[in-house]
Motif scaffolding. Sequence first.
Motif, PDB file in Angstrom:
ATOM      1  N   ALA A  59       0.820  -1.223   0.000  1.00 39.09           N
ATOM      2  CA  ALA A  59       0.000   0.000   0.000  1.00 39.09           C
ATOM      3  C   ALA A  59       0.844   1.258   0.000  1.00 39.09           C
ATOM      4  CB  ALA A  59      -0.938   0.003   1.205  1.00 39.09           C
ATOM      5  N   ALA A  60       1.997   1.223   0.682  1.00 39.34           N
ATOM      6  CA  ALA A  60       2.775   2.454   0.821  1.00 39.34           C
ATOM      7  C   ALA A  60       4.251   2.154   1.008  1.00 39.34           C
ATOM      8  CB  ALA A  60       2.264   3.280   2.000  1.00 39.34           C
ATOM      9  N   PHE A  61       5.071   2.982   0.385  1.00 44.11           N
ATOM     10  CA  PHE A  61       6.505   3.000   0.675  1.00 44.11           C
ATOM     11  C   PHE A  61       6.711   3.719   2.003  1.00 44.11           C
ATOM     12  CE2 PHE A  61      10.326   5.720   0.507  1.00 44.11           C
ATOM     13  CZ  PHE A  61      11.304   4.748   0.469  1.00 44.11           C
ATOM     14  N   CYS A  62       6.187   4.941   2.077  1.00 46.65           N
ATOM     15  CA  CYS A  62       6.260   5.740   3.298  1.00 46.65           C
ATOM     16  C   CYS A  62       5.346   6.944   3.109  1.00 46.65           C
ATOM     17  CB  CYS A  62       7.696   6.196   3.562  1.00 46.65           C
ATOM     18  SG  CYS A  62       7.885   7.334   4.959  1.00 46.65           S
ATOM     19  N   THR A  63       4.629   7.315   4.166  1.00 43.42           N
ATOM     20  CA  THR A  63       3.740   8.473   4.088  1.00 43.42           C
ATOM     21  C   THR A  63       4.221   9.618   4.977  1.00 43.42           C
ATOM     22  OG1 THR A  63       2.303   7.405   5.722  1.00 43.42           O
ATOM     23  CG2 THR A  63       1.699   7.159   3.401  1.00 43.42           C
ATOM     24  N   GLY A  64       5.529   9.671   5.196  1.00 39.27           N
ATOM     25  CA  GLY A  64       6.100  10.791   5.929  1.00 39.27           C
ATOM     26  C   GLY A  64       5.969  10.651   7.428  1.00 39.27           C
ATOM     27  N   ILE A  65       5.970  11.773   8.112  1.00 42.28           N
ATOM     28  CA  ILE A  65       5.968  11.738   9.567  1.00 42.28           C
ATOM     29  C   ILE A  65       4.610  11.286  10.091  1.00 42.28           C
ATOM     30  CG2 ILE A  65       5.247  14.141   9.900  1.00 42.28           C
ATOM     31  CD1 ILE A  65       7.406  14.181  12.196  1.00 42.28           C
ATOM     32  N   ASP A  66       4.636  10.489  11.143  1.00 38.12           N
ATOM     33  CA  ASP A  66       3.411  10.034  11.793  1.00 38.12           C
ATOM     34  C   ASP A  66       2.695  11.242  12.406  1.00 38.12           C
ATOM     35  OD1 ASP A  66       1.583   8.932  13.765  1.00 38.12           O
ATOM     36  OD2 ASP A  66       2.643   7.037  13.517  1.00 38.12           O
ATOM     37  N   ARG A  67       1.411  11.375  12.119  1.00 36.71           N
ATOM     38  CA  ARG A  67       0.662  12.530  12.611  1.00 36.71           C
ATOM     39  C   ARG A  67       0.600  12.572  14.137  1.00 36.71           C
ATOM     40  NH1 ARG A  67      -0.432  16.975   9.862  1.00 36.71           N
ATOM     41  NH2 ARG A  67      -2.159  17.307  11.299  1.00 36.71           N
ATOM     42  N   GLY A  68       0.898  11.456  14.787  1.00 29.82           N
ATOM     43  CA  GLY A  68       0.885  11.439  16.239  1.00 29.82           C
ATOM     44  C   GLY A  68       2.136  12.005  16.873  1.00 29.82           C
ATOM     45  N   VAL A  69       3.148  12.313  16.060  1.00 31.53           N
ATOM     46  CA  VAL A  69       4.403  12.843  16.586  1.00 31.53           C
ATOM     47  C   VAL A  69       4.234  14.318  16.918  1.00 31.53           C
ATOM     48  CG1 VAL A  69       6.789  13.419  16.020  1.00 31.53           C
ATOM     49  CG2 VAL A  69       5.873  11.187  15.397  1.00 31.53           C
ATOM     50  N   SER A  70       4.619  14.686  18.131  1.00 34.25           N
ATOM     51  CA  SER A  70       4.564  16.086  18.553  1.00 34.25           C
ATOM     52  C   SER A  70       5.965  16.519  18.961  1.00 34.25           C
ATOM     53  CB  SER A  70       3.596  16.254  19.727  1.00 34.25           C
ATOM     54  OG  SER A  70       3.591  17.588  20.175  1.00 34.25           O
ATOM     55  N   VAL A  71       6.474  17.542  18.281  1.00 33.73           N
ATOM     56  CA  VAL A  71       7.809  18.056  18.578  1.00 33.73           C
ATOM     57  C   VAL A  71       7.686  19.535  18.931  1.00 33.73           C
ATOM     58  CG1 VAL A  71      10.148  18.418  17.716  1.00 33.73           C
ATOM     59  CG2 VAL A  71       8.836  16.429  16.958  1.00 33.73           C
ATOM     60  N   PRO A  72       7.884  19.909  20.204  1.00 34.43           N
ATOM     61  CA  PRO A  72       7.816  21.325  20.578  1.00 34.43           C
ATOM     62  C   PRO A  72       8.820  22.147  19.769  1.00 34.43           C
ATOM     63  CG  PRO A  72       7.894  19.919  22.523  1.00 34.43           C
ATOM     64  CD  PRO A  72       8.198  19.043  21.354  1.00 34.43           C
ATOM     65  N   GLN A  73       8.367  23.294  19.270  1.00 35.75           N
ATOM     66  CA  GLN A  73       9.216  24.111  18.415  1.00 35.75           C
ATOM     67  C   GLN A  73       9.706  25.358  19.145  1.00 35.75           C
ATOM     68  OE1 GLN A  73      10.316  23.232  15.480  1.00 35.75           O
ATOM     69  NE2 GLN A  73       9.095  21.357  15.422  1.00 35.75           N
ATOM     70  N   PRO A  74      10.929  25.796  18.850  1.00 34.96           N
ATOM     71  CA  PRO A  74      11.410  27.058  19.436  1.00 34.96           C
ATOM     72  C   PRO A  74      10.594  28.225  18.916  1.00 34.96           C
ATOM     73  CG  PRO A  74      12.932  26.233  17.772  1.00 34.96           C
ATOM     74  CD  PRO A  74      11.925  25.156  17.982  1.00 34.96           C
ATOM     75  N   SER A  75      10.564  29.309  19.661  1.00 38.34           N
ATOM     76  CA  SER A  75       9.758  30.468  19.282  1.00 38.34           C
ATOM     77  C   SER A  75      10.371  31.250  18.127  1.00 38.34           C
ATOM     78  CB  SER A  75       9.575  31.395  20.483  1.00 38.34           C
ATOM     79  OG  SER A  75      10.839  31.816  20.972  1.00 38.34           O
ATOM     80  N   SER A  76      11.649  31.085  17.879  1.00 36.65           N
ATOM     81  CA  SER A  76      12.315  31.827  16.809  1.00 36.65           C
ATOM     82  C   SER A  76      11.897  31.307  15.438  1.00 36.65           C
ATOM     83  CB  SER A  76      13.838  31.692  16.945  1.00 36.65           C
ATOM     84  OG  SER A  76      14.482  32.194  15.785  1.00 36.65           O
ATOM     85  N   PRO A  77      11.583  32.198  14.486  1.00 40.02           N
ATOM     86  CA  PRO A  77      11.234  31.754  13.135  1.00 40.02           C
ATOM     87  C   PRO A  77      12.441  31.247  12.354  1.00 40.02           C
ATOM     88  CG  PRO A  77      11.320  34.139  13.203  1.00 40.02           C
ATOM     89  CD  PRO A  77      11.478  33.661  14.625  1.00 40.02           C
ATOM     90  N   TYR A  78      13.631  31.371  12.936  1.00 41.91           N
ATOM     91  CA  TYR A  78      14.841  30.947  12.240  1.00 41.91           C
ATOM     92  C   TYR A  78      15.288  29.550  12.654  1.00 41.91           C
ATOM     93  CZ  TYR A  78      14.745  35.897  11.305  1.00 41.91           C
ATOM     94  OH  TYR A  78      14.339  37.153  10.927  1.00 41.91           O
ATOM     95  N   SER A  79      14.509  28.922  13.516  1.00 39.30           N
ATOM     96  CA  SER A  79      14.866  27.586  13.985  1.00 39.30           C
ATOM     97  C   SER A  79      13.647  26.672  13.923  1.00 39.30           C
ATOM     98  CB  SER A  79      15.377  27.627  15.434  1.00 39.30           C
ATOM     99  OG  SER A  79      16.509  28.463  15.546  1.00 39.30           O
ATOM    100  N   VAL A  80      13.840  25.478  13.404  1.00 43.41           N
ATOM    101  CA  VAL A  80      12.801  24.458  13.381  1.00 43.41           C
ATOM    102  C   VAL A  80      13.429  23.128  13.759  1.00 43.41           C
ATOM    103  CG1 VAL A  80      11.222  23.133  11.924  1.00 43.41           C
ATOM    104  CG2 VAL A  80      11.360  25.605  11.652  1.00 43.41           C
ATOM    105  N   ASP A  81      12.835  22.446  14.728  1.00 46.74           N
ATOM    106  CA  ASP A  81      13.305  21.115  15.077  1.00 46.74           C
ATOM    107  C   ASP A  81      12.544  20.106  14.223  1.00 46.74           C
ATOM    108  OD1 ASP A  81      15.166  21.862  16.981  1.00 46.74           O
ATOM    109  OD2 ASP A  81      13.683  21.947  18.576  1.00 46.74           O
ATOM    110  N   ASP A  82      13.211  19.574  13.220  1.00 43.93           N
ATOM    111  CA  ASP A  82      12.588  18.640  12.290  1.00 43.93           C
ATOM    112  C   ASP A  82      13.093  17.234  12.591  1.00 43.93           C
ATOM    113  OD1 ASP A  82      11.795  17.066  10.131  1.00 43.93           O
ATOM    114  OD2 ASP A  82      11.958  18.719   8.702  1.00 43.93           O
TER     115      ASP A  82
END
Length: 258
Positions: A59-82
């Motif tokens: 059915a699938a190779f991969c559908t990306g990140i699991d929607r259940g994953v929650s990663v708190p993000q820094p407030s700065s628009p110049y940083s993203v924890d991916d």
Amino acid sequence: MTVRVERDKASGVAVVTLERERTHNAIDLATAAELTSLWRELRHEEEVRAVVLTGAGRAAFCTGIDRGVSVPQPSSPYSVDDPLLAIGPKANDLWKPVVAAVNGMACGGAFYLLGESEFLIASRTATFFDPHTTYGMVSAYEAVYMAQRMPFGEAARMSLMGTAERLSAERAHAIGLVSELAEPGELRAAAVRAAETLAGFPPEAVQGTVRALWSAKQAALQQALAQAPALISLGNLPPERQEALFTARRTHPEPRVR
């Protein structure tokens, strides 16, 4: 374990399979960590000279990140924890050739893996799409990886059209994203056959060629990826609005396959 590895010492090929079939092989934090660890392990395994990467089931190779994953993000628009930034072989300094065997859907975060594979072999039933814009999210890393593997217009259309369209395996082959098509039951054999050929050549020459190929585009890739955190921070809807759009997806019309 959510990643299965089968090593064939005789052929020099390792088959890496994402083992989350019930979630369409979506990547959670445990899977992301396993992939990162695995690529780094394979650097030191001299008996492994080529890799096939695929997903469990058809059915699938991969559908990306699991929607259940929650990663708190820094407030700065110049940083993203991916959490997907380090799931690919090149991100972990593995220069052994990786052949992606694409079975079924490949979308969103799957492009982190496809973007760092040497070439793709796809089942005739495979489809490719990028859902980000539909759910109020910026396709940044994914779009950059695909823009390096597809004609710009095709990458732009897929990145912008969200869930409204899916790229068929035939179309992906026609534009050069996919190098070979196989019947669903023959996909793994086709990918292993190509990997066995690569594993049979002197590894220094193969890995040197892989490194040379990537050096041709790595500078542009790194410059483009450096813009991604700010673009995501500025363009993404708040998580609760994303979730509302995702929940409402069942009301969307069936995607057009082209």
